[in-house]
Design a protein around this motif. Structure first.
Motif, mmCIF file in Angstrom:
data_model
loop_
_atom_site.group_PDB
_atom_site.id
_atom_site.type_symbol
_atom_site.label_atom_id
_atom_site.label_comp_id
_atom_site.label_asym_id
_atom_site.label_seq_id
_atom_site.Cartn_x
_atom_site.Cartn_y
_atom_site.Cartn_z
ATOM 1 N N ILE A 5 1.665 -43.587 -12.311
ATOM 2 C CA ILE A 5 1.306 -42.386 -12.987
ATOM 3 C C ILE A 5 -0.302 -42.425 -13.207
ATOM 4 O O ILE A 5 -0.993 -41.173 -13.251
ATOM 5 N N LYS A 6 -1.201 -43.378 -13.012
ATOM 6 C CA LYS A 6 -2.486 -43.341 -13.362
ATOM 7 C C LYS A 6 -3.077 -42.656 -12.124
ATOM 8 O O LYS A 6 -4.076 -41.723 -12.163
ATOM 9 N N GLU A 7 -2.617 -42.821 -10.739
ATOM 10 C CA GLU A 7 -2.667 -42.200 -9.740
ATOM 11 C C GLU A 7 -2.795 -40.529 -9.788
ATOM 12 O O GLU A 7 -3.637 -40.049 -9.452
ATOM 13 N N VAL A 8 -1.729 -40.192 -10.200
ATOM 14 C CA VAL A 8 -1.420 -38.770 -10.383
ATOM 15 C C VAL A 8 -2.179 -38.125 -11.511
ATOM 16 O O VAL A 8 -2.798 -37.082 -11.248
ATOM 17 N N VAL A 9 -2.545 -38.872 -12.518
ATOM 18 C CA VAL A 9 -3.063 -38.328 -13.565
ATOM 19 C C VAL A 9 -4.749 -38.035 -13.197
ATOM 20 O O VAL A 9 -5.415 -37.215 -13.494
ATOM 21 N N SER A 10 -5.106 -38.918 -12.542
ATOM 22 C CA SER A 10 -6.471 -38.992 -11.753
ATOM 23 C C SER A 10 -6.780 -37.855 -10.941
ATOM 24 O O SER A 10 -7.800 -37.286 -10.828
ATOM 25 N N ARG A 11 -5.741 -37.039 -10.453
ATOM 26 C CA ARG A 11 -5.900 -35.936 -9.354
ATOM 27 C C ARG A 11 -5.449 -34.693 -10.149
ATOM 28 O O ARG A 11 -6.009 -33.547 -9.658
ATOM 29 N N ILE A 12 -5.003 -34.533 -11.186
ATOM 30 C CA ILE A 12 -4.407 -33.266 -11.444
ATOM 31 C C ILE A 12 -5.545 -32.383 -12.299
ATOM 32 O O ILE A 12 -6.342 -32.978 -12.764
ATOM 33 N N ARG A 13 -5.235 -31.187 -12.005
ATOM 34 C CA ARG A 13 -6.149 -30.188 -12.620
ATOM 35 C C ARG A 13 -5.606 -29.419 -13.534
ATOM 36 O O ARG A 13 -6.404 -28.814 -14.659
ATOM 37 N N MET A 34 -8.283 -38.678 -16.562
ATOM 38 C CA MET A 34 -8.150 -37.224 -16.517
ATOM 39 C C MET A 34 -9.187 -36.794 -16.120
ATOM 40 O O MET A 34 -9.927 -35.803 -16.559
ATOM 41 N N LYS A 35 -10.184 -37.216 -14.872
ATOM 42 C CA LYS A 35 -11.570 -36.717 -14.588
ATOM 43 C C LYS A 35 -11.496 -35.376 -13.968
ATOM 44 O O LYS A 35 -12.531 -34.760 -14.176
ATOM 45 N N GLU A 36 -10.456 -35.011 -13.597
ATOM 46 C CA GLU A 36 -10.488 -33.558 -12.809
ATOM 47 C C GLU A 36 -9.679 -32.488 -13.509
ATOM 48 O O GLU A 36 -9.724 -31.261 -13.061
ATOM 49 N N LEU A 37 -9.159 -32.889 -14.633
ATOM 50 C CA LEU A 37 -8.423 -31.879 -15.522
ATOM 51 C C LEU A 37 -9.238 -30.325 -15.993
ATOM 52 O O LEU A 37 -10.218 -30.978 -16.595
ATOM 53 N N GLU A 38 -8.551 -29.498 -15.667
ATOM 54 C CA GLU A 38 -9.277 -28.258 -15.898
ATOM 55 C C GLU A 38 -8.547 -27.362 -16.939
ATOM 56 O O GLU A 38 -9.055 -26.748 -17.946
ATOM 57 N N ILE A 39 -7.440 -27.526 -17.178
ATOM 58 C CA ILE A 39 -6.539 -26.774 -18.037
ATOM 59 C C ILE A 39 -5.420 -27.820 -18.791
ATOM 60 O O ILE A 39 -4.892 -28.536 -18.077
ATOM 61 N N CYS A 40 -5.459 -27.673 -19.851
ATOM 62 C CA CYS A 40 -4.522 -28.477 -20.728
ATOM 63 C C CYS A 40 -3.533 -27.838 -21.893
ATOM 64 O O CYS A 40 -4.499 -27.043 -22.630
#
Length: 224
Positions: A5-13, A34-40
């Motif tokens: 889950i951590k791996e997926v979270v680290s890539r999501i935008r 969540m370093k790449e997250l752009e929209i939440c």
């Protein structure tokens, strides 16, 4: 949190959390990753008390987040419960909060200072919100939204102030929409602190009760 889950979270935008019925704040999902997250978008999570809880990491969070939507969160009482690390939300352009009936704290003065790129701010159906940007009695520095262009406030029955200091600056503000905010009597907006303001959309009855509308009549557009 499982490593996968951590791996997926680290890539999501883009991330949506819909109708989760046990989470209390987004930190439970490992926001440090969540370093790449752009929209939440968080919606219908009735156990959520704050978007960010009091246990905040020491490093900046959501540095790339551009849009944040908080909707139908029945027990949300604050967006951030504690101090937010410097440079967090640095790229946030749009913040929308809708149907959070127990929300009382919207933005602290310090949090507002960090929203350097916020352009569109919308708050609707939050009857317990009294102030958009909380006053900091210990600071003498004038606050400002450097890039905010649009402010929309709707169905905020408890709202009595956007910010209770007319020194607050809105250098890029162009449009304000006010609807069913019947206890808001002062905007603290002027040609000085909001030099680019061109449009205020509101109902005629509300405009007539406004106490500080001098020099703003040219910008008023009635919606009824």
């Amino acid at each position: 949190i499982p490593d996968v889950i951590k791996e997926v979270v680290s890539r999501i935008r883009a991330f949506e959390l819909i109708a989760h019925q046990s989470i209390q704040d987004i930190s439970e999902l490992g926001i440090e990753g969540m370093k790449e997250l752009e929209i939440c978008r968080v919606e219908g999570c009735n156990t959520m008390l704050a978007f960010l809880g009091s246990q905040m990491p020491s490093t900046p969070v959501f540095k790339k987040l551009k849009e944040l939507y908080l909707c139908q969160l029945q027990h949300l009482n604050a967006i951030c419960q504690g101090p937010v690390p410097l440079d967090s939300f640095a790229r946030l352009r749009r913040l929308a909060v809708d149907d959070c009936p127990n929300l009382t704290e919207l933005l602290s003065w310090k949090m507002a200072k960090q929203l350097l790129n916020l352009e569109h701010f919308e708050v609707k159906n939050c009857p317990r919100v009294k102030e958009i940007v909380a006053t900091d009695s210990q600071s003498t520095e004038a606050g400002k939204f450097l890039k905010l262009k649009i402010l929309e406030l709707e169905k905020l029955g408890g709202l009595n102030s956007i910010h209770s200091n007319d020194a607050f600056e809105w250098p890029e503000l162009q449009k304000v929409r006010i609807d069913q905010c019947d206890n808001l009597f002062n905007l603290f907006l002027s040609r000085t602190n909001a030099a680019k303001l061109r449009r205020i959309e509101c109902r005629r009855g509300w405009w007539e009760q406004l106490t500080d509308k001098a020099n703003l009549e040219d910008f008023c557009y009635f919606t009824d």
